[in-house]
Design a protein around this motif. Structure first.
Motif, PDB file in Angstrom:
ATOM      1  N   GLN A 419       0.823  -1.210   0.000  1.00  0.00           N
ATOM      2  CA  GLN A 419       0.000   0.000   0.000  1.00  0.00           C
ATOM      3  C   GLN A 419       0.861   1.267   0.000  1.00  0.00           C
ATOM      4  OE1 GLN A 419      -0.882  -2.877   1.778  1.00  0.00           O
ATOM      5  NE2 GLN A 419      -2.293  -3.144   0.069  1.00  0.00           N
ATOM      6  N   GLY A 422       2.200   2.207  -3.335  1.00  0.00           N
ATOM      7  CA  GLY A 422       1.257   2.615  -4.368  1.00  0.00           C
ATOM      8  C   GLY A 422       0.358   1.536  -4.915  1.00  0.00           C
ATOM      9  N   TYR A 423       0.473   0.300  -4.406  1.00  0.00           N
ATOM     10  CA  TYR A 423      -0.342  -0.796  -4.931  1.00  0.00           C
ATOM     11  C   TYR A 423      -1.602  -0.964  -4.088  1.00  0.00           C
ATOM     12  CZ  TYR A 423       3.864  -1.664  -7.568  1.00  0.00           C
ATOM     13  OH  TYR A 423       4.947  -1.513  -8.397  1.00  0.00           O
ATOM     14  N   ARG A 424      -2.555  -0.072  -4.341  1.00  0.00           N
ATOM     15  CA  ARG A 424      -3.844  -0.104  -3.676  1.00  0.00           C
ATOM     16  C   ARG A 424      -4.935  -0.092  -4.734  1.00  0.00           C
ATOM     17  NH1 ARG A 424      -4.515   4.371   0.851  1.00  0.00           N
ATOM     18  NH2 ARG A 424      -6.262   2.993   1.323  1.00  0.00           N
ATOM     19  N   ASN A 426      -7.281  -0.756  -7.711  1.00  0.00           N
ATOM     20  CA  ASN A 426      -7.172  -1.427  -9.010  1.00  0.00           C
ATOM     21  C   ASN A 426      -5.749  -1.311  -9.556  1.00  0.00           C
ATOM     22  OD1 ASN A 426      -7.919  -2.779 -11.324  1.00  0.00           O
ATOM     23  ND2 ASN A 426      -8.718  -0.957 -12.330  1.00  0.00           N
ATOM     24  N   THR A 427      -4.817  -2.020  -8.924  1.00  0.00           N
ATOM     25  CA  THR A 427      -3.418  -2.038  -9.358  1.00  0.00           C
ATOM     26  C   THR A 427      -2.966  -3.482  -9.515  1.00  0.00           C
ATOM     27  OG1 THR A 427      -2.723  -1.874  -7.035  1.00  0.00           O
ATOM     28  CG2 THR A 427      -2.819   0.182  -8.288  1.00  0.00           C
ATOM     29  N   SER A 428      -1.735  -3.678  -9.945  1.00  0.00           N
ATOM     30  CA  SER A 428      -1.214  -5.008 -10.250  1.00  0.00           C
ATOM     31  C   SER A 428      -1.217  -5.930  -9.023  1.00  0.00           C
ATOM     32  CB  SER A 428       0.216  -4.891 -10.789  1.00  0.00           C
ATOM     33  OG  SER A 428       0.824  -6.158 -10.864  1.00  0.00           O
ATOM     34  N   LYS A 431       2.408  -7.433  -8.509  1.00  0.00           N
ATOM     35  CA  LYS A 431       3.343  -6.539  -7.815  1.00  0.00           C
ATOM     36  C   LYS A 431       2.969  -6.405  -6.349  1.00  0.00           C
ATOM     37  CE  LYS A 431       4.810  -3.854 -11.835  1.00  0.00           C
ATOM     38  NZ  LYS A 431       6.179  -4.401 -11.815  1.00  0.00           N
ATOM     39  N   ARG A 432       1.678  -6.439  -6.064  1.00  0.00           N
ATOM     40  CA  ARG A 432       1.225  -6.378  -4.679  1.00  0.00           C
ATOM     41  C   ARG A 432       1.723  -7.602  -3.910  1.00  0.00           C
ATOM     42  NH1 ARG A 432      -5.098  -5.489  -3.992  1.00  0.00           N
ATOM     43  NH2 ARG A 432      -4.688  -4.383  -5.933  1.00  0.00           N
ATOM     44  N   ASN A 462      -6.074   7.827  -1.132  1.00  0.00           N
ATOM     45  CA  ASN A 462      -5.987   6.715  -2.075  1.00  0.00           C
ATOM     46  C   ASN A 462      -6.550   7.125  -3.432  1.00  0.00           C
ATOM     47  OD1 ASN A 462      -5.884   4.293  -3.380  1.00  0.00           O
ATOM     48  ND2 ASN A 462      -7.404   3.259  -2.117  1.00  0.00           N
ATOM     49  N   ASN A 464      -6.574   5.466  -6.042  1.00  0.00           N
ATOM     50  CA  ASN A 464      -7.180   4.338  -6.737  1.00  0.00           C
ATOM     51  C   ASN A 464      -8.499   3.897  -6.098  1.00  0.00           C
ATOM     52  OD1 ASN A 464      -5.034   3.969  -8.633  1.00  0.00           O
ATOM     53  ND2 ASN A 464      -3.812   3.167  -6.970  1.00  0.00           N
TER      54      ASN A 464
END
Length: 466
Positions: A419, A422-424, A426-428, A431-432, A462, A464
């Motif tokens: 988080q 930046g992976y929050r 609707n992200t990959s 990668k999360r 957030n 996203n």
């Protein structure tokens, strides 16, 4: 010769560190009491403060050793080194403050100690970067270079060569590869296969090698014992680079079972009882503190949710937690009440009509997540950890994404390494999961504090969230 040089450099580093600590301590005294920058009353003279250096210097050197600050600079990056310097100094100051309180030394200036903390970090970082630049400079001139021979042509050999070629500042030179299955003269990024493995004793007298790296393919491990014996007869330092990083992608954890080495596929620090107790204690105190701190904000959010749309105040959703056990995660309701069957179908999307006006604000600011402090207090969640998913997505991702289920070896968290990177929303997902695995295998109290710190400064808003 190279190992002797490394020992000399380590000893020199210890001596320089001792001088830097003493200088930082003296500068802290000057800034506090002599510079005129601070208002001071009666205080001890420098000689009285200097007596404590007899404990501070060796204490800090031990902390530097514990935080791997005397490992070779070839493979330790600046960021990692800076992080370790900060951690060591933070623990050092905390321990010293505890000692001051325990000995009732109320006249010892805490302000001076704070200045020493900052000055020592700055000087220590500058000193080590200076040494790093000096070593890189002499390596460019051909000094302090390590000559390495690889035994075995494999994916591990290629990846090792890739890293060496990408980091010339490490000062490694790969002279060639020995392999029984690849034709002599075969070349990879300028490194040639020189011959068969049994040619080791022919090549050694002709080349002044500092290290031999065994990089056999996974299907050749039956030869490993023989090759290790050959390498050790050469008298050259030998290391083993395993060709199983697709199975064990990060650092493995090795146990000694009455002399039998056991390699765990994954090292999870939180399986240690002491570590889990420490983390759970932090969660209990942290969640209680946050519930009290944010109670006015949560009360305001509750009033807005209740007065602007019909339905329950708290939305409960089933998620998968520690050891794959389901639990209900709490949120302030941010959407219109809907049929449970429809709600389970998918994530929200940009402009989703189900999200209320108040709900959109709650989602964007992460205020809707605050009831999860009660999940943390109950033990369903942790303040920091991988974010939990709904059961249907867990079943989907476990088939599609390798190593996805490893995240359930620890308690899910309100925030996490993914988080704050930046992976929050609707992200990959892949990668999360990479971030989650990094967190799981590298957990420490310091990492949790770092993630909480980053969450405060960049994790609440957030972009996203829909």
């Amino acid at each position: 010769m190279i190992r002797d040089n490394q020992k000399f450099l380590n000893r020199l580093q210890v001596i320089i560190d001792a001088f830097v600590i003493a200088i930082a301590y003296a500068l802290a005294y000057w800034f506090k009491f002599c510079s005129g920058l601070f208002v001071n009353g009666p205080h001890w003279d420098f000689e009285s403060y200097a007596t404590y250096l007899a404990a501070i210097i060796p204490g800090y050197l031990i902390l530097y050793l514990a935080f791997n600050l005397y490992t070779p600079k070839r493979v330790q990056g600046r960021r990692l080194e800076l992080s370790n310097i900060i951690k060591a100094n933070t623990i050092g100051v905390m321990l010293f403050i505890i000692v001051l309180f325990g000995m009732h030394l109320d006249d010892f200036s805490r302000g001076m100690l704070g200045i020493f903390y900052v000055v020592n970090i700055v000087l220590e970082t500058a000193e080590r970067n200076g040494i790093r630049m000096f070593l890189r400079d002499i390596r460019r001139k051909g000094f302090n270079i390590k000559q390495i021979l690889l035994v075995g042509y494999s994916r591990a050999a290629e990846e090792y060569i890739d890293r060496i070629r990408s980091n010339p500042q490490w000062g490694y030179v790969i002279r060639g590869i020995l392999d029984d299955n690849v034709e002599s003269g075969t070349e990879y990024r300028g490194v040639k296969v020189l011959g068969k493995i049994d040619n080791l004793f022919v090549i050694l007298p002709e080349n002044r090698l500092d290290e031999i790296a065994i990089t056999l393919g996974l299907d050749e491990y039956s030869k490993l014992e023989h090759i290790v014996a050959l390498c050790e007869k050469s008298g050259v330092h030998t290391k083993f680079i395993p060709d199983y990083n697709n199975i064990i992608p990060t650092k493995p954890y090795t146990e000694d079972l009455l002399g039998l080495p056991v390699i765990n596929i994954r090292y999870v620090p939180l399986t240690n009882t002491f570590n889990s107790i420490v983390k759970r204690t932090m969660d209990i105190f942290g969640s209680v503190f946050c519930i009290i701190l944010f109670s006015p904000l949560m009360l305001m959010a509750a009033i807005l949710v209740k007065t602007t749309s019909e339905g329950p105040l708290i939305y409960k959703q089933e998620r998968v937690g520690l050891h794959n056990k389901p639990f209900y995660m709490y949120k302030f309701r941010s959407m219109e009440v809907q049929n449970p069957t429809e709600e389970r179908k998918a994530w929200t999307v940009p402009g989703d009509p189900r999200v209320t006006k108040v709900g959109k604000i709650l989602r964007m600011t992460s205020i809707d997540e605050m009831p999860q402090f009660f999940n943390v207090l109950k033990g369903d969640m942790s303040l920091v950890g991988p974010r939990p998913e709904r059961p249907l997505f867990v079943e989907k991702f476990r088939e599609e994404i390798p190593r996805y289920m490893i995240k359930h070896q620890v308690r899910p968290g309100m925030t996490g390494w993914a988080q704050v990177n930046g992976y929050r929303g609707n992200t990959s997902i892949r990668k999360r999961i990479d971030c989650d695995l990094y967190y799981i295998e590298n957990w420490s109290v310091g990492l949790d504090i770092k993630i909480l710190f980053l969450t405060v400064f960049k994790g609440f808003i957030n972009k996203n969230a829909y």
